[in-house]
Design a protein around this motif. Sequence first.
Motif, PDB file in Angstrom:
ATOM      1  N   LYS A 382       0.604  -1.033   0.332  1.00 16.16           N
ATOM      2  CA  LYS A 382      -0.144   0.005  -0.519  1.00 16.16           C
ATOM      3  C   LYS A 382       1.029   1.489  -0.464  1.00 16.16           C
ATOM      4  N   PRO A 383       0.799   2.185  -0.717  1.00 18.26           N
ATOM      5  CA  PRO A 383       1.105   3.745  -1.174  1.00 18.26           C
ATOM      6  C   PRO A 383       1.545   3.794   0.431  1.00 18.26           C
ATOM      7  N   TRP A 384       0.506   4.291   1.096  1.00 16.30           N
ATOM      8  CA  TRP A 384       1.091   5.176   2.648  1.00 16.30           C
ATOM      9  C   TRP A 384       2.157   4.261   3.113  1.00 16.30           C
ATOM     10  N   VAL A 385       1.440   2.594   3.588  1.00  9.42           N
ATOM     11  CA  VAL A 385       2.738   2.052   4.224  1.00  9.42           C
ATOM     12  C   VAL A 385       4.184   2.047   3.280  1.00  9.42           C
ATOM     13  N   ARG A 386       4.438   1.959   2.223  1.00  2.00           N
ATOM     14  CA  ARG A 386       5.374   1.503   1.196  1.00  2.00           C
ATOM     15  C   ARG A 386       6.003   2.981   1.660  1.00  2.00           C
ATOM     16  N   ASN A 387       5.989   4.349   2.146  1.00  2.00           N
ATOM     17  CA  ASN A 387       5.791   5.789   2.058  1.00  2.00           C
ATOM     18  C   ASN A 387       6.435   6.264   2.977  1.00  2.00           C
ATOM     19  N   TRP A 388       6.074   5.247   4.190  1.00  2.00           N
ATOM     20  CA  TRP A 388       5.346   5.752   5.768  1.00  2.00           C
ATOM     21  C   TRP A 388       7.303   6.194   5.976  1.00  2.00           C
ATOM     22  N   ARG A 390       9.591   6.526   4.847  1.00  2.00           N
ATOM     23  CA  ARG A 390      10.691   7.703   3.824  1.00  2.00           C
ATOM     24  C   ARG A 390      10.227   9.467   5.002  1.00  2.00           C
ATOM     25  N   TYR A 391       8.587   9.648   4.800  1.00  2.00           N
ATOM     26  CA  TYR A 391       8.223   9.860   5.921  1.00  2.00           C
ATOM     27  C   TYR A 391       8.020  10.620   7.098  1.00  2.00           C
ATOM     28  N   MET A 392       9.698   8.891   7.939  1.00  2.00           N
ATOM     29  CA  MET A 392      10.568   9.458   9.223  1.00  2.00           C
ATOM     30  C   MET A 392      10.917   9.673   9.028  1.00  2.00           C
ATOM     31  N   ALA A 393      12.268   9.290   7.931  1.00  2.00           N
ATOM     32  CA  ALA A 393      13.451   9.778   7.426  1.00  2.00           C
ATOM     33  C   ALA A 393      14.102  10.877   7.316  1.00  2.00           C
ATOM     34  N   GLY A 424      11.073  -3.026  13.162  1.00  2.00           N
ATOM     35  CA  GLY A 424      10.119  -4.164  12.762  1.00  2.00           C
ATOM     36  C   GLY A 424       9.893  -3.991  11.529  1.00  2.00           C
ATOM     37  N   TYR A 425       9.014  -2.086  11.377  1.00  2.00           N
ATOM     38  CA  TYR A 425       8.816  -2.059   9.963  1.00  2.00           C
ATOM     39  C   TYR A 425       9.720  -1.732   8.851  1.00  2.00           C
ATOM     40  N   ALA A 426      11.089  -1.562   8.831  1.00  2.00           N
ATOM     41  CA  ALA A 426      11.844  -1.612   8.186  1.00  2.00           C
ATOM     42  C   ALA A 426      11.966  -2.999   7.840  1.00  2.00           C
ATOM     43  N   ASN A 427      11.941  -4.338   8.527  1.00  2.00           N
ATOM     44  CA  ASN A 427      11.948  -5.394   7.806  1.00  2.00           C
ATOM     45  C   ASN A 427      10.590  -5.794   7.169  1.00  2.00           C
ATOM     46  N   PHE A 428       9.312  -5.208   7.731  1.00  2.00           N
ATOM     47  CA  PHE A 428       8.133  -5.754   6.860  1.00  2.00           C
ATOM     48  C   PHE A 428       7.944  -5.106   5.873  1.00  2.00           C
ATOM     49  N   SER A 429       8.233  -3.853   5.193  1.00  2.00           N
ATOM     50  CA  SER A 429       7.863  -3.051   4.043  1.00  2.00           C
ATOM     51  C   SER A 429       9.298  -2.130   3.790  1.00  2.00           C
ATOM     52  N   PRO A 430      10.659  -3.209   3.209  1.00  2.00           N
ATOM     53  CA  PRO A 430      11.269  -3.043   3.522  1.00  2.00           C
ATOM     54  C   PRO A 430      11.891  -1.299   2.063  1.00  2.00           C
ATOM     55  N   PRO A 432      14.778   1.521   0.820  1.00  2.00           N
ATOM     56  CA  PRO A 432      16.626   1.823   0.400  1.00  2.00           C
ATOM     57  C   PRO A 432      16.369   3.048   1.484  1.00  2.00           C
ATOM     58  N   LEU A 433      15.820   3.685   1.088  1.00  2.00           N
ATOM     59  CA  LEU A 433      15.260   4.660   2.706  1.00  2.00           C
ATOM     60  C   LEU A 433      15.250   4.413   4.234  1.00  2.00           C
ATOM     61  N   GLY A 434      13.880   3.957   3.959  1.00  2.00           N
ATOM     62  CA  GLY A 434      13.431   3.232   5.294  1.00  2.00           C
ATOM     63  C   GLY A 434      14.300   2.338   6.151  1.00  2.00           C
ATOM     64  N   GLN A 435      15.703   1.979   5.357  1.00  2.00           N
ATOM     65  CA  GLN A 435      15.957   1.155   6.244  1.00  2.00           C
ATOM     66  C   GLN A 435      17.175   1.407   6.352  1.00  2.00           C
ATOM     67  N   TRP A 436      17.788   2.702   5.765  1.00  2.00           N
ATOM     68  CA  TRP A 436      18.326   3.192   6.056  1.00  2.00           C
ATOM     69  C   TRP A 436      18.036   4.205   7.408  1.00  2.00           C
TER      70      TRP A 436
END
Length: 739
Positions: A382-388, A390-393, A424-430, A432-436
């Motif tokens: 889902k876009p909102w989940v996928r982009n969360w 980036r928002y937090m970064a 937990g989120y980055a493992n579920f919806s990886p 590159p920016l969220g994982q960083w």
Amino acid sequence: MALCPAVTALAVECAHDAPADWMVASDPLAAQVRPQDCAQVEQTPPDFSWPDVGWDKQFRDTRYELTLTYPDGRKKTLAAPQNYFNWNEVLPAGKYSWQVKAAGSRGTQESRARTFLVSEKSRPFLLPDMKQLAAQVAAKPHPRGLPDAATLKKIGEQRRAGLASLAREVDGKTRNPLPGEPDHPNPGTNDSRVFDEAKRTLNSLQAYALTGSDKYYADALRRVRNMASWDPAGRTAFTRERMDTSARFMTFVLALGYDWLYPRLDAATKSQLAAVLKVRMGQMYGELVGERSRIAARPRDSHGIQTSIMLGAMLPLVAGDIAETDAWMARTLPLALNLISPWAGEEGGFANGSAYSVWGMGDTLLYFYVLRSATGIDVAQKPWVRNWGRYMAYFDPPGSPARLFGDGHEQAMLNEHRARYGKGYANFSPTPLGQWWASRLSGEDAGRAEYLLSPPGSEKKLSLPEGTPNSLYLPSTGWVAMHSSLADEDRSSVYFKSAPPPFGAFNHSHADQNSFVLNAGGQRLAIESGYYDAYKSPHWLNWLHQTRSKNAITYDGGKGQLFYEQGEKMGYGGVTRFAAAADYDVVSGDATRAYGGAVTAALRTLVYLRPGVVLVYDKLTSNTPRRWEWNIHALNKMEGAEKSITIKNGGQSLCVDMLAGPPAQFSQTNEWTAPPRGGAEQWHGKFTSQPLPAAEFVALLRIGCKEVPSSAARDAGGWKVRVAGKTIAISASAEATVQ
């Protein structure tokens, strides 16, 4: 970056004021129109929703039909379950239009056509047929809500420290007597007791799932049986008014117990659990979904949205074992996945503040894990989940000293929460920016389920992806982040907010349109003041949520913007321009509407010159002369007076110079309109003018207080400001260009 021809053509076509229709609701909390007219959607098919005429008791018989017009002119009409719809096919790239017909005792109304664009970058997210899904899940053996054995083994091996921590926690309580059914006259006490026992039960279930140990099975079983014995119609029943969060969590844990322990349960225990779950899930379904869903009509309900997602994750665990499951799942899952997060658009923001964003994602992660394991539905797409991530970064980057723009921004416990939930989120919806972002967080409780049961992932610290910009603008919520260097944890960060409809001052967000926050070197400098001491406490109502507590404009002794609690009106802003370059960013906002008619213009522009200079320009007008107040807040007492002040904290500093404006007196205080229940003192400064029908302020903020040559002069109805070797031209409409 140049837009593709189709996007450019759509923008030109929509560059006019569209006529209003029945889908333009006067209720500020009504469901949004999605996709918005002229939107370029990230998901195909997009999520459709609109205000619910039928929520009014007089018009409960209202039914809807959605008509989609394809790029080739072909039309297709389908009946909607309520004021939302999940289209039943992936839409190829192209321009589409859609309209809705509402029919009932109010008569028949047809909306105007709204257009949207599916691009080549739009990602598919298609819900399965609910009847087929129910049959498939019912045929699936238990446990359904866990990864396969190989993945569970990998999780346990990868997270040995967390598993050991969990085992110690469970081992210390296996001989403790079980608590009786909570029966205290105070619902808050019962709430805490239910939460505590449900957490202990979840811990035992996790330990069993990851080790297969008989002792953890035995402890989980005794706890599940004990909670199942509590009267579902008693003090632990799920109701909207009380026990909603604890009762739903207990129900979810019972469903996990039913599913995860199922292969070893005897028939009597299975029957007991199924009977209890039927009642408790039925309470949740009846309150949230039912014949006409209240959260579909008014989706900005954090508890309601999370409960619907939780219910959607639970139902597949008992499919085929409880007769009502098929019908409940057919209504609940499409609704929950359509709404997913009503606090932002697809770009992943969170209008209720970044603190509640952390809590909201954290509280939902385990349901996402279970749903994907049980059904194969991957909410990570889902876009909102996928982009969360980036928002937090950008809005809570590694090294950030506080959260932003909402309740709880100051709370230290969030450092553990964001590390646990973020990983937990980055493992579920990886991504590159969220994982960083997640890889740079630390301090998590590694034995908690949100992290421990997340999919396997890397534990390495990662570098910021090459080419990542240092600023981000999120249009749907009106948030802007501007950093000296996102990769540097000692960065300077400037944040700006001016939220457009429907995301005004409501619930956990504040009356803070056109406000800013500034941090440097991991320290808070220009702060949001106040403490989240309790929801709707005197301090919450009379200080924390008020404009006077922000770096924003007030007038006549602290009067400010509308908040929804006051007169049931929403205070809105809006970003009117954002421009980003390698060495500077510019953002302009219009908060006029937020003041409820008391002012005729409240315009603010920020120009951030990397790495350490910020220009803040305000243009204010009113039909009545006002004492205009330019507010600034800090953790420590500010130094200086008149036109220049200095803020210091933790070895960092910020100098504020009022370059131009009306004659104004600077004053500061550490007092509150209503004191918080705890917390260190904070200082509240303001530059106050004499009564004037109009005022302009030109303020220069120097991070680190380095000397910077600067001047401000009138020019062609606006201003020309020279600072740090650049010329900033400010127009009569309060927008700025950098030369």
